[in-house]
Design a protein around this motif. Structure first.
Motif, PDB file in Angstrom:
ATOM      1  N   GLY B 138       0.811  -1.218   0.000  1.00  0.00           N
ATOM      2  CA  GLY B 138       0.000   0.000   0.000  1.00  0.00           C
ATOM      3  C   GLY B 138       0.843   1.265   0.000  1.00  0.00           C
ATOM      4  O   GLY B 138       0.375   2.346  -0.304  1.00  0.00           O
ATOM      5  N   ARG B 139       2.124   1.124   0.379  1.00  0.00           N
ATOM      6  CA  ARG B 139       3.024   2.291   0.416  1.00  0.00           C
ATOM      7  C   ARG B 139       4.097   2.194  -0.662  1.00  0.00           C
ATOM      8  O   ARG B 139       4.986   3.051  -0.729  1.00  0.00           O
ATOM      9  CB  ARG B 139       3.704   2.380   1.795  1.00  0.00           C
ATOM     10  CG  ARG B 139       2.769   2.386   2.982  1.00  0.00           C
ATOM     11  CD  ARG B 139       2.008   3.670   3.139  1.00  0.00           C
ATOM     12  NE  ARG B 139       2.851   4.848   3.276  1.00  0.00           N
ATOM     13  CZ  ARG B 139       3.265   5.334   4.450  1.00  0.00           C
ATOM     14  NH1 ARG B 139       2.916   4.743   5.564  1.00  0.00           N
ATOM     15  NH2 ARG B 139       4.017   6.421   4.505  1.00  0.00           N
ATOM     16  N   GLU B 140       4.037   1.124  -1.473  1.00  0.00           N
ATOM     17  CA  GLU B 140       5.151   0.842  -2.384  1.00  0.00           C
ATOM     18  C   GLU B 140       5.313   1.868  -3.497  1.00  0.00           C
ATOM     19  O   GLU B 140       6.388   1.996  -4.081  1.00  0.00           O
ATOM     20  CB  GLU B 140       5.012  -0.572  -2.981  1.00  0.00           C
ATOM     21  CG  GLU B 140       3.864  -0.782  -3.960  1.00  0.00           C
ATOM     22  CD  GLU B 140       2.591  -1.232  -3.267  1.00  0.00           C
ATOM     23  OE1 GLU B 140       2.416  -0.936  -2.066  1.00  0.00           O
ATOM     24  OE2 GLU B 140       1.752  -1.868  -3.951  1.00  0.00           O
ATOM     25  N   ARG B 141       4.272   2.621  -3.804  1.00  0.00           N
ATOM     26  CA  ARG B 141       4.394   3.591  -4.894  1.00  0.00           C
ATOM     27  C   ARG B 141       4.852   4.959  -4.404  1.00  0.00           C
ATOM     28  O   ARG B 141       5.020   5.887  -5.181  1.00  0.00           O
ATOM     29  CB  ARG B 141       3.070   3.712  -5.650  1.00  0.00           C
ATOM     30  CG  ARG B 141       2.798   2.464  -6.455  1.00  0.00           C
ATOM     31  CD  ARG B 141       1.577   2.509  -7.303  1.00  0.00           C
ATOM     32  NE  ARG B 141       1.272   1.182  -7.796  1.00  0.00           N
ATOM     33  CZ  ARG B 141       1.872   0.618  -8.844  1.00  0.00           C
ATOM     34  NH1 ARG B 141       2.777   1.275  -9.524  1.00  0.00           N
ATOM     35  NH2 ARG B 141       1.545  -0.609  -9.222  1.00  0.00           N
ATOM     36  N   GLU B 142       5.059   5.076  -3.094  1.00  0.00           N
ATOM     37  CA  GLU B 142       5.556   6.349  -2.554  1.00  0.00           C
ATOM     38  C   GLU B 142       7.081   6.387  -2.657  1.00  0.00           C
ATOM     39  O   GLU B 142       7.739   5.353  -2.596  1.00  0.00           O
ATOM     40  CB  GLU B 142       5.172   6.469  -1.073  1.00  0.00           C
ATOM     41  CG  GLU B 142       3.687   6.619  -0.878  1.00  0.00           C
ATOM     42  CD  GLU B 142       3.317   6.536   0.606  1.00  0.00           C
ATOM     43  OE1 GLU B 142       4.150   6.901   1.454  1.00  0.00           O
ATOM     44  OE2 GLU B 142       2.204   6.078   0.894  1.00  0.00           O
ATOM     45  N   LYS B 143       7.590   7.604  -2.774  1.00  0.00           N
ATOM     46  CA  LYS B 143       9.052   7.739  -2.868  1.00  0.00           C
ATOM     47  C   LYS B 143       9.693   7.369  -1.534  1.00  0.00           C
ATOM     48  O   LYS B 143       9.143   7.675  -0.474  1.00  0.00           O
ATOM     49  CB  LYS B 143       9.419   9.179  -3.211  1.00  0.00           C
ATOM     50  CG  LYS B 143       9.356   9.456  -4.684  1.00  0.00           C
ATOM     51  CD  LYS B 143      10.046  10.766  -4.957  1.00  0.00           C
ATOM     52  CE  LYS B 143       9.251  11.574  -5.945  1.00  0.00           C
ATOM     53  NZ  LYS B 143       9.734  12.939  -6.033  1.00  0.00           N
ATOM     54  N   VAL B 144      10.864   6.766  -1.593  1.00  0.00           N
ATOM     55  CA  VAL B 144      11.544   6.306  -0.384  1.00  0.00           C
ATOM     56  C   VAL B 144      11.887   7.480   0.542  1.00  0.00           C
ATOM     57  O   VAL B 144      11.917   7.332   1.756  1.00  0.00           O
ATOM     58  CB  VAL B 144      12.813   5.494  -0.765  1.00  0.00           C
ATOM     59  CG1 VAL B 144      13.674   5.185   0.436  1.00  0.00           C
ATOM     60  CG2 VAL B 144      12.408   4.210  -1.471  1.00  0.00           C
ATOM     61  N   GLU B 145      12.092   8.674  -0.044  1.00  0.00           N
ATOM     62  CA  GLU B 145      12.441   9.829   0.798  1.00  0.00           C
ATOM     63  C   GLU B 145      11.337  10.161   1.798  1.00  0.00           C
ATOM     64  O   GLU B 145      11.585  10.783   2.819  1.00  0.00           O
ATOM     65  CB  GLU B 145      12.805  11.049  -0.054  1.00  0.00           C
ATOM     66  CG  GLU B 145      11.679  11.588  -0.912  1.00  0.00           C
ATOM     67  CD  GLU B 145      12.157  12.659  -1.902  1.00  0.00           C
ATOM     68  OE1 GLU B 145      13.359  12.926  -1.961  1.00  0.00           O
ATOM     69  OE2 GLU B 145      11.287  13.187  -2.619  1.00  0.00           O
ATOM     70  N   GLY B 146      10.102   9.706   1.508  1.00  0.00           N
ATOM     71  CA  GLY B 146       9.000   9.956   2.432  1.00  0.00           C
ATOM     72  C   GLY B 146       8.801   8.826   3.441  1.00  0.00           C
ATOM     73  O   GLY B 146       7.917   8.904   4.293  1.00  0.00           O
ATOM     74  N   TYR B 147       9.610   7.773   3.355  1.00  0.00           N
ATOM     75  CA  TYR B 147       9.476   6.634   4.272  1.00  0.00           C
ATOM     76  C   TYR B 147      10.106   6.969   5.629  1.00  0.00           C
ATOM     77  O   TYR B 147      11.052   7.743   5.713  1.00  0.00           O
ATOM     78  CB  TYR B 147      10.211   5.405   3.710  1.00  0.00           C
ATOM     79  CG  TYR B 147       9.505   4.647   2.616  1.00  0.00           C
ATOM     80  CD1 TYR B 147       8.385   5.149   1.969  1.00  0.00           C
ATOM     81  CD2 TYR B 147       9.967   3.403   2.213  1.00  0.00           C
ATOM     82  CE1 TYR B 147       7.759   4.437   0.951  1.00  0.00           C
ATOM     83  CE2 TYR B 147       9.354   2.677   1.205  1.00  0.00           C
ATOM     84  CZ  TYR B 147       8.258   3.206   0.574  1.00  0.00           C
ATOM     85  OH  TYR B 147       7.651   2.500  -0.420  1.00  0.00           O
ATOM     86  N   SER B 148       9.594   6.312   6.661  1.00  0.00           N
ATOM     87  CA  SER B 148      10.250   6.412   7.964  1.00  0.00           C
ATOM     88  C   SER B 148      11.488   5.515   7.939  1.00  0.00           C
ATOM     89  O   SER B 148      11.655   4.693   7.029  1.00  0.00           O
ATOM     90  CB  SER B 148       9.306   5.926   9.066  1.00  0.00           C
ATOM     91  OG  SER B 148       9.107   4.537   8.923  1.00  0.00           O
TER      92      SER B 148
END
Lengths: 267, 324
Positions: B138-148
């Motif tokens: 569900g979070r895989e399409r977000e850029k890694v820079e926005g990951y915790s």
């Protein structure tokens, strides 16, 4: 065997695409316009007017063509170097070298997007030439021009690959890059006719990529045919191939060196 | 067959200093390290910062060439057969680097799948499975820079498992994670072990090694100082009691004085905010308290307790007392 080849072709193109997106995504439309459209324009204007002032003649096309190809060199040298050096800064270098991926596909593939980008830079430069300095293409063979630009961009990207592999052993590769880039400004004939240079400088010019590409492009735009420039273009291509092969072997040597010295993840 | 064998591994780093008179400095990071890891085993390499854990992992993952000794992965030499070793191993290093932050998690996985020659059809099936496993679905399409930090670390694990390696190297995977993130990651590691992967985990968290590992090698200053099951390592200190004394501002002289007492086996000091906690290992148990208090005369003391020794105490005893 065929499967492995297909997989390497996939690494070549996917590597080109993903590494470009990963490492150059800061090039958003605004930053792209600033760095690839407007900054080259100011550089071109600078050389056109300083050239006219110094030579006393008004030969804008000489400087427009020369500097348009310098933009390709800029993309080839800085872009390709950053596509290797950027891996060090993002900390992905150990993961790339820890993977079984074919090094040739991984390394050389990185130049692909920068060749396309460099060609676009040349077109933008020539476009400014048409708009501002009345650059005349009425006698130009478009296919010959395209080929000359492609080969010149390829050969300067070869130099970028050679510079890029230095990123494996040093963090300060940009210092070397700047020197190489400014050397091209002086030696390649982009802004000073090679024939006007002292003999020792001419010898250096003949060893560099870009020199023949600039000369060929000028001849083609001024009405020359592909046959007229083919021998020079062949040498330009050969220089690109040699630089790429040399870059690849150095890449392999520096990979081993970095693993021996433990410098792979120093950033 | 052992999955990993390490024989007398050495690594010396050389650095030079000075412009005209160049001085060569040598640092021994790993010295004569030997161990074997069985297939399917979760093996811990435990040691303080700078002990040689990461250097050892780098050599085993073909990223660093040893200056001496040999190591094999599934019978393949890590130097001579490096190209054959790479497809059979997966590895992650602690911290947030090593991912393409401007790409989405999914694109990171797609790219690394191609670098590991994972067939496109297989990758299409495996990537969603791994995303599910590491809790990033569900979070895989977000850029890694926005990951915790925890999400990035879990993405690292998914990346390391893309090609279904037989052997995994996890170098301080929970470093910098919050307690919940660290617990989730430990659960993921446990799950990987139940999938019969051989795992070498490095950590300096005792409870992590205790909870996860079947055997632990304690490494200090580049050398293996103990190698056993967590239970056996604890046995080394089971004849002792630990007296914990909360205090404020103890000097090195005072620590040395406590250490010199004939009933004291080991002493370590732990900083807790402005306080310090003195851990004294002694066979005397609570009877040691009056003498200890007498030797701490003049210092402001807090709570004093006695307790059974833990793996951490065994570890502290092995790597030396006063390191925090």
């Amino acid at each position: 065997m065929l499967n492995h080849l297909t997989a390497n072709i996939r690494i070549f193109f996917e590597g080109a695409y993903y590494s470009y997106r990963a490492l150059f995504r800061w090039l958003r439309p605004a930053t792209y316009l600033a760095s690839k459209v407007f900054a080259p324009l100011t550089m071109m204007i600078f050389f056109v007017y300083i050239g006219a002032y110094a030579s006393g003649s008004n030969n804008a096309s000489f400087y427009v063509i020369g500097n348009s190809l310098i933009f390709a060199a800029s993309s080839g040298i800085f872009g390709v170097t950053m596509s290797v050096g950027g891996e060090r800064w993002s900390g992905t270098l150990p993961y790339l070298f820890g993977s079984p991926a074919n090094r040739w596909a991984m390394f050389v593939g990185r130049a692909v997007m920068h060749i396309l980008d460099g060609m676009l830079g040349v077109f933008i430069g020539l476009g400014w030439g048409i708009l501002l300095f009345g650059l005349d293409f009425s006698h130009t063979d478009p296919m010959a021009l395209l080929l000359a630009i492609l080969i010149t961009t390829f050969s300067t990207s070869g130099l970028g690959l050679l510079m890029g592999c230095l990123s494996l052993i040093t963090r300060n590769v940009m210092l070397v890059n700047n020197t190489v880039y400014f050397s091209l400004l002086v030696f390649s004939g982009a802004n000073i006719p090679v024939a006007e240079l002292p003999r020792w400088m001419q010898s250096i010019s003949q060893m560099l990529p870009l020199t023949r590409g600039v000369a060929c492009t000028r001849t083609i735009i001024n009405g020359g045919s592909l046959a007229d420039v083919l021998p020079l273009l062949q040498v330009e291509f050969l220089i690109g191939v040699m630089l790429t092969i040399l870059g690849y072997f150095l890449f392999k040597v520096f990979e081993i060196q970095a693993k021996k010295k433990g410098t792979l993840d120093i950033f | 067959m052992d999955a990993i064998t390490v024989n007398h591994l050495n690594r010396v780093f050389k650095s030079t200093d000075g412009i005209i008179k160049r001085k060569v400095k040598e640092v021994v990071a790993v010295e004569d390290v030997s161990f074997e890891i069985r297939q399917g085993e979760l093996f811990g390499l435990l040691g303080p910062n700078g002990a040689g854990k990461t250097t050892s992992v780098k050599m085993l993952t073909t990223l660093l060439i040893p200056t001496g000794g040999t190591a094999t992965i599934m019978g393949l030499d890590v130097v001579k057969d490096a190209a054959k070793v790479r497809p059979r191993i997966g590895f992650i290093f602690g911290g947030e680097r090593g991912l393409y932050w401007r790409l989405s998690g999914l694109d990171n996985l797609r790219y690394f799948a191609s670098l590991y020659y994972v067939d496109e059809k297989v990758a299409k099936k495996r990537i969603p499975e791994l995303l599910e496993m590491v809790g990033l679905k569900g979070r895989e399409r977000e850029k890694v820079e926005g990951y915790s930090r925890g999400m990035r670390q879990r993405l690292h694990i998914a990346r390391a498992l893309l090609h279904d390696p037989e052997v995994l190297f996890l170098d301080e995977p929970t470093m910098g994670l919050d307690p919940v993130g660290a617990r989730e990651l430990r659960t993921t590691v446990k799950n990987m072990q139940s999938a019969n992967k051989t795992i070498l985990l490095t950590t300096h968290y005792m409870f992590e090694a205790d909870a996860l590992c079947q055997r632990i090698a304690v490494i200090n200053k580049g050398k293996i100082v103990a190698l056993d099951t967590p239970e056996k390592l604890k046995e080394n200190v089971q004849d002792l009691t630990v007296v914990e004394i909360e205090l404020y501002g103890i000097s090195q002289d005072r620590i040395a004085r406590i250490k010199a007492l004939d009933f004291v086996v080991d002493v370590s000091v732990e900083d807790r905010d402005q306080r310090q906690v003195l851990h004294v290992h002694t066979p005397k148990g609570p009877e040691a308290i009056p003498v200890l208090v007498e030797n701490l005369n003049g210092l402001r003391l807090g709570r004093i307790i006695t307790r059974e020794p833990t793996l951490e105490d065994a570890y502290v005893r092995l790597v030396g007392g006063t390191e925090n």
